[in-house]
Write a protein that holds these residues in place. Structure first.
Motif, PDB file in Angstrom:
ATOM      1  N   UNK A 213       0.864  -1.191   0.000  1.00 20.55           N
ATOM      2  CA  UNK A 213       0.000   0.000   0.000  1.00 20.55           C
ATOM      3  C   UNK A 213       0.893   1.230   0.000  1.00 20.55           C
ATOM      4  N   UNK A 214       1.312   1.685  -1.174  1.00 19.83           N
ATOM      5  CA  UNK A 214       2.283   2.784  -1.239  1.00 19.83           C
ATOM      6  C   UNK A 214       1.760   4.062  -0.583  1.00 19.83           C
ATOM      7  N   UNK A 215       2.599   4.651   0.250  1.00 19.93           N
ATOM      8  CA  UNK A 215       2.308   5.943   0.869  1.00 19.93           C
ATOM      9  C   UNK A 215       3.175   6.977   0.150  1.00 19.93           C
ATOM     10  N   UNK A 216       2.578   7.688  -0.804  1.00 17.21           N
ATOM     11  CA  UNK A 216       3.348   8.593  -1.661  1.00 17.21           C
ATOM     12  C   UNK A 216       4.043   9.676  -0.841  1.00 17.21           C
ATOM     13  N   UNK A 217       3.370  10.227   0.156  1.00 17.72           N
ATOM     14  CA  UNK A 217       3.976  11.289   0.968  1.00 17.72           C
ATOM     15  C   UNK A 217       5.183  10.766   1.739  1.00 17.72           C
ATOM     16  N   UNK A 218       5.072   9.544   2.243  1.00 16.80           N
ATOM     17  CA  UNK A 218       6.201   8.953   2.968  1.00 16.80           C
ATOM     18  C   UNK A 218       7.383   8.732   2.026  1.00 16.80           C
ATOM     19  N   UNK A 236       0.402  16.409  -2.939  1.00 16.42           N
ATOM     20  CA  UNK A 236       1.414  15.450  -3.371  1.00 16.42           C
ATOM     21  C   UNK A 236       2.029  15.868  -4.701  1.00 16.42           C
ATOM     22  N   UNK A 237       1.229  16.446  -5.593  1.00 20.06           N
ATOM     23  CA  UNK A 237       1.761  16.849  -6.894  1.00 20.06           C
ATOM     24  C   UNK A 237       2.724  18.021  -6.735  1.00 20.06           C
ATOM     25  N   UNK A 238       2.420  18.922  -5.789  1.00 17.17           N
ATOM     26  CA  UNK A 238       3.346  20.026  -5.526  1.00 17.17           C
ATOM     27  C   UNK A 238       4.655  19.524  -4.962  1.00 17.17           C
ATOM     28  N   UNK A 239       4.596  18.543  -4.063  1.00 14.93           N
ATOM     29  CA  UNK A 239       5.809  17.955  -3.502  1.00 14.93           C
ATOM     30  C   UNK A 239       6.600  17.233  -4.588  1.00 14.93           C
ATOM     31  N   UNK A 240       5.877  16.555  -5.481  1.00 17.94           N
ATOM     32  CA  UNK A 240       6.536  15.841  -6.583  1.00 17.94           C
ATOM     33  C   UNK A 240       7.305  16.812  -7.475  1.00 17.94           C
ATOM     34  N   UNK A 241       6.705  17.961  -7.778  1.00 19.69           N
ATOM     35  CA  UNK A 241       7.379  18.943  -8.622  1.00 19.69           C
ATOM     36  C   UNK A 241       8.635  19.473  -7.941  1.00 19.69           C
ATOM     37  N   UNK A 242       8.566  19.652  -6.629  1.00 18.00           N
ATOM     38  CA  UNK A 242       9.738  20.125  -5.887  1.00 18.00           C
ATOM     39  C   UNK A 242      10.879  19.112  -5.965  1.00 18.00           C
ATOM     40  N   UNK A 243      10.555  17.829  -5.813  1.00 15.80           N
ATOM     41  CA  UNK A 243      11.582  16.780  -5.904  1.00 15.80           C
ATOM     42  C   UNK A 243      12.148  16.727  -7.314  1.00 15.80           C
ATOM     43  N   UNK A 244      11.271  16.826  -8.315  1.00 12.76           N
ATOM     44  CA  UNK A 244      11.719  16.760  -9.710  1.00 12.76           C
ATOM     45  C   UNK A 244      12.704  17.882 -10.026  1.00 12.76           C
ATOM     46  N   UNK A 266       5.999   7.072 -11.673  1.00 14.15           N
ATOM     47  CA  UNK A 266       7.186   7.698 -11.105  1.00 14.15           C
ATOM     48  C   UNK A 266       7.028   9.207 -10.977  1.00 14.15           C
ATOM     49  N   UNK A 267       6.315   9.814 -11.907  1.00 11.48           N
ATOM     50  CA  UNK A 267       6.147  11.264 -11.875  1.00 11.48           C
ATOM     51  C   UNK A 267       5.270  11.699 -10.703  1.00 11.48           C
ATOM     52  N   UNK A 268       4.401  10.808 -10.201  1.00  7.37           N
ATOM     53  CA  UNK A 268       3.615  11.124  -9.011  1.00  7.37           C
ATOM     54  C   UNK A 268       4.512  11.297  -7.792  1.00  7.37           C
ATOM     55  N   UNK A 269       5.632  10.568  -7.792  1.00  4.77           N
ATOM     56  CA  UNK A 269       6.591  10.681  -6.694  1.00  4.77           C
ATOM     57  C   UNK A 269       7.480  11.902  -6.879  1.00  4.77           C
ATOM     58  N   UNK A 270       7.807  12.211  -8.128  1.00  7.61           N
ATOM     59  CA  UNK A 270       8.712  13.320  -8.409  1.00  7.61           C
ATOM     60  C   UNK A 270       9.944  12.882  -9.171  1.00  7.61           C
ATOM     61  N   UNK A 271       9.918  11.635  -9.691  1.00 10.31           N
ATOM     62  CA  UNK A 271      11.047  11.106 -10.444  1.00 10.31           C
ATOM     63  C   UNK A 271      10.824  11.416 -11.916  1.00 10.31           C
TER      64      UNK A 271
END
Length: 934
Positions: A213-218, A236-244, A266-271
């Motif tokens: 059960x993936x926890x995207x924020x974690x 989560x999408x804002x955090x993903x953009x920051x990581x990207x 992967x883009x949901x995570x920010x990769x």
């Protein structure tokens, strides 16, 4: 024409008269010049103190101080030293007629002193303009993971080599490693990742666990921590953009996604995916299923095979150590039944260590005749082997293992949580004292670890807190085992609760965890454990608990700890069988309902807000543990606590501001003898100015007192301090110059104390003075001493101390002690157990201690000295020649020591055969370390 003449004369006066007056000022107005300099110096010293406080706060946050700040500190120290030298020289030289007759030398000194004024003004102004002041320290990535148990067999070597080649291939962006659960995929990718980092194939290597059960924020948080990114976006999408944005730089980055069960974006995570990003960022994923590799569009799919016969035997012997030839045939047959699966081999091997031939034959028989298990084909063999290990467990051991499975997958489980939940579920019914019960739980955990059913979690084991983890295959097995037996356990449930009720999925359920909302009605008389985590407003005010009156442990945790969500828990009062209640990080408002829970043993309200501890709580005769750590309470809780004679453990953080601390001290000091019964306590009172003086669960008995007047100690304070294992005093008052004589003796001895921190206790000049020490004025078990911002501390002792005073000391830390002249002035001391020694910002320190004292440093492993401008030698000289050999010293760090010549004078020739790292900076006069091992 006249106006022009006047202008010329004025200009001449500006260029001629003013400088002349300034020169005359240096001759005849020395007092005015020195007063002006003294004012500027005091301003600069004040700013120096403020900057040092900010530095210490940044260090406490594990941040790196900006180079501009470090340079400012050095400039200030240098300038202040220069000013003080000029002042002393000017004061010493009065000239003719006691200073009334000016001389050239006096004129020159005054002029030099006056020139420092402008420089001090500049430095004063600059102290308010640091931007940035400090920088977040990036935490270690893949190198943090230990590899002490890693064994690379021929079967795994092929997968290792294929992974390595794929990482070097520019055409491979996503690489998949797949294999059976428990086959060693995680361990293998960690080793490949470490090699990639060490060989500089990648600049950063990040590992995060995905789980079922993936926890995207974690996941985003773990990646951000590795790069030192602050994720302040809510979505989560804002955090993903920051990581990207961070991943799109020119660094070569490897991201390891462990335990992937389904396709993830992967883009949901920010990769970033595709384009030029593939050249700088690669992804390795591990999974049990080949189809996941296909769904993730892996360019390379690598299979991790199981161990071959001889490899499996080698691994088995590592854990079972079968040396008797009579047992070997049976043992080899058992290994064959493990089917080459590492986790099964380790579990069975650990279980059989030291067992006799009959027990081994019985295990072989059960393996050979095991019934078909209705689970995924990939884990059938592992489950069969784990079932044997499970069946060897005692009932209470199996119960605790089952409790670990209630936590989410890949969770780091706090051992203290296991104890508190276990007490609620009756894990230690035969034990009266909580301290004894806690030892029993830890003994069970250690046995489960030794049986390879649990693992320690070193990444999260900080201070004295302990965490364990459960391998996902073991967790799957335990939950499968529970499903085959009654009672039922449901974990990680994300369905609507009302739907579960309609479907009768909760009937006969014993434990339920991870709910998102609470229903108005539940009918499950067998439910004993309920764990709820929520980030939303939770309304249970109208909930009826009639159908779950058998509930023994209720845990409700808010995941928004930074923003307290209101909870109205009054209806909980009807849970008459409740033993453990945890309401963590909520705004509770009123907690008077708890006085109705007559069977309650543990009340844990960590991080919550409420009005007061209710009267009547002292009537809960079974209540043994009360945890108010990090709570915000409107009224001082000690007013009620003094009447709670039944409590064995109490944890209370500072819960209001400085002006009201006096009331806390009065209530605590006026308590009855009930407080003397505490077996564990963590009490914190006083204004701490944002400094973390006590860390939760650091010791069995901890005190942190700020602004305490030691002269007003009562019997309660003395008893708590006498039995404390950790004490921190901040801004201690009461005219105490010597800690041992004036404080320890006043308390009546601190025989249990192991850790002592004194911070900003400006009245203390010595830890022990020249007076004949009383037998109560010692701390015989002290193994850690921390001294911070002790402005008037001159020496750790004054006069000849007993030889064994600091004999058990293992760690000594001294920061910002401006008057400290030396640490151990006498040779008659024994420092044989000292392992870690850190000294920083002690401007008058010329050496640490004599060479003869250094000869007792038989255990020293780390020596760090920073910012001691007067230090010439680390170890002072003596008439007698001594031989110094620091046999265990591994790390030596010397920073900003402008007058340091060496560790000691050349005739002593120190040696350190175990040295691993020497780091020095800004030590221009350092000549030689005098070690033939370098």
């Amino acid at each position: 024409m006249v106006e022009v003449g006047v202008s010329v004369v004025a200009k001449l006066a500006e260029y001629l008269v003013d400088p002349t007056l300034r020169q005359l000022q240096y001759l005849f107005c020395v007092g005015k010049v020195t007063r002006n300099v003294e004012i500027r110096k005091e301003e600069l010293i004040f700013k120096q103190g403020r900057v040092q406080e900010r530095v210490q706060e940044a260090i406490n946050r594990t941040e790196r101080i900006d180079d501009e700040v470090d340079n400012w500190k050095k400039d200030v120290e240098s300038l202040i030293a220069k000013v003080e030298n000029l002042e002393q020289e000017l004061k010493a030289y009065n000239g003719c007629l006691r200073g009334w007759c000016p001389t050239w030398r006096r004129y020159r000194l005054c002029k030099m002193l006056a020139k420092t004024t402008n420089r001090m003004i500049v430095l004063n102004t600059k102290s308010d303009c640091f931007n940035p002041f400090s920088h977040p320290t990036i935490i270690p990535d893949i190198e943090y993971h230990t590899s002490q148990n890693f064994k690379l067999f021929n079967s795994t070597q092929m997968a290792f080599d294929q992974l390595w080649e794929a990482l070097k291939d520019d055409g491979s962006f996503i690489i998949g490693l797949w294999g059976m659960g428990g086959s060693g995929k995680t361990t293998l990718v960690k080793e490949v990742g470490k090699k990639a980092k060490e060989s500089q194939l990648f600049d950063r290597v990040v590992l995060t666990t995905i789980s079922q059960s993936p926890d995207i924020r974690k996941i985003q948080g773990e990646i951000a921590d590795t790069f030192g990114i602050k994720l302040e976006e809510e979505s989560e999408i804002g955090r993903a953009k920051r990581i990207a944005l961070r991943l799109e730089n020119k660094e070569q980055i490897l991201i390891i996604l462990d335990d992937v069960w389904a396709k993830i974006n992967l883009e949901d995570i920010g990769i970033p995916f595709g384009g030029n990003h593939q050249r700088s960022c690669k992804v390795v994923l591990t999974t049990r299923r080949l189809d996941v590799c296909t769904l993730m569009e892996c360019e390379k799919m690598i299979r991790l095979d199981l161990l071959k016969k001889d490899e499996a035997w080698t691994l088995f012997q590592t854990h079972a150590n079968v040396s008797d030839a009579a047992k070997e045939d049976v043992a080899r047959a058992i290994v064959m039944e493990c089917k080459g699966l590492p986790i099964a081999i380790v579990a069975v091997g650990t279980c059989l260590r030291g067992k006799g031939i009959d027990e081994m034959k019985q295990m072989l028989y059960r393996l050979c005749t095991a019934k078909e298990i209705n689970v995924d084909k990939g884990v059938t063999d592992a489950f069969a082997c784990l079932e044997l290990s499970y069946d060897y467990l005692e009932t209470h051991e199996a119960k605790l293992l089952l409790m670990c499975a209630m936590f989410p997958e890949d969770r780091n489980i706090d051992v203290e949580d296991l104890f508190r939940y276990g007490m609620g579920l009756g894990l230690c019914r035969d034990v009266d004292l909580f301290e004894t019960a806690r030892s029993k739980v830890k003994t069970i955990i250690n046995h489960l670890i030794d049986s390879s059913l649990l693992m320690r979690s070193p990444k999260f084991n900080k201070g004295r807190q302990e965490y364990v983890r459960m391998h996902d295959v073991v967790r799957d097995f335990v939950l499968w085992k529970a499903s085959k037996e009654h009672p039922i356990i449901m974990v990680n449930c994300i369905e609507e609760f009302d739907k579960l009720i309609v479907d009768e999925a909760l009937n006969d359920c014993y434990a339920f965890s991870i709910l998102l909302q609470f229903p108005s009605q539940v009918q499950d008389p067998k439910l004993g454990f309920l764990l709820l985590r929520s980030s939303e407003l939770l309304d249970i005010s109208h909930a009826t608990f009639e159908g779950i009156k058998g509930l023994k442990a209720l845990i409700m945790k808010s995941t928004k700890w930074w923003s307290k969500i209101e909870l109205q828990p009054q209806s909980i009062q009807y849970l008459s069988n409740l033993r453990t209640l945890r309401l963590q990080d909520w705004n509770l408002c009123d907690i008077s309902f708890v006085v109705s829970l007559t069977r309650l043993e543990i009340l844990d309200l960590q991080g919550s807000e409420f009005a007061k501890v209710p009267d009547g709580i002292e009537k809960l005769s079974k209540l043994k543990l009360l945890d108010l750590s990090r709570c915000k309470i409107d009224e001082c809780c000690y007013k009620v606590m003094g009447r709670c004679s039944q409590l064995e453990e109490l944890y209370v953080s500072k819960h209001f501001s400085h002006p009201r601390n006096t009331n806390c001290y009065e209530y605590l000091g006026g308590s009855t003898a009930n407080l003397l019964k505490f077996r564990r306590y963590n009490l914190e009172i006083g204004e701490l100015y944002g400094r973390d003086l006590l860390f939760q669960n650091e010791g069995t008995r901890s005190l942190c007192f700020g602004q305490l007047n030691i002269s007003l100690l009562g019997a309660v304070f003395k008893d708590l301090a006498q039995r404390a294992t950790i004490i921190k005093f901040y801004e201690l008052k009461g005219r105490s110059k010597s800690f041992m004589a004036d404080i320890v003796q006043a308390i009546g001895g601190m025989n249990e104390l192991t850790t002592l921190c004194l911070e900003t206790c400006w009245e203390i000049e010595y830890i022990i003075d020249e007076t004949t020490p009383h037998e109560d004025a010692f701390v015989p078990r002290l193994d850690e001493l921390v001294l911070i911002d002790m402005h008037f501390l001159k020496q750790l002792w004054c006069g000849p101390p007993p030889f064994s005073l600091f004999q058990k000391l293992k760690r000594l830390t001294i920061f910002d002690c401006s008057q400290l002249l030396d640490i151990f002035p006498e040779a008659n001391c024994n420092l044989g157990n000292l392992k870690f020694l850190t000294i920083s910002s002690c401007p008058k320190l010329t050496s640490l201690f004599p060479v003869s004292a250094a000869c007792t440093l038989l255990s020293l492993m780390e020596l760090r000295i920073d910012d001691a401008p007067q230090m010439k030698f680390v170890f002072g000289e003596e008439q007698d020649e001594s031989h110094i050999e620091l046999r265990l010293l591994e790390y030596l760090k010397l920073l900003d020591l402008p007058n340091l010549v060496g560790i000691c004078s050349g005739r002593y020739c120190p040696r350190w055969p175990s040295i691993k790292e020497i780091n020095w900076r800004n030590c221009p006069n350092l000549v030689c370390f005098y070690s033939p091992m370098l």
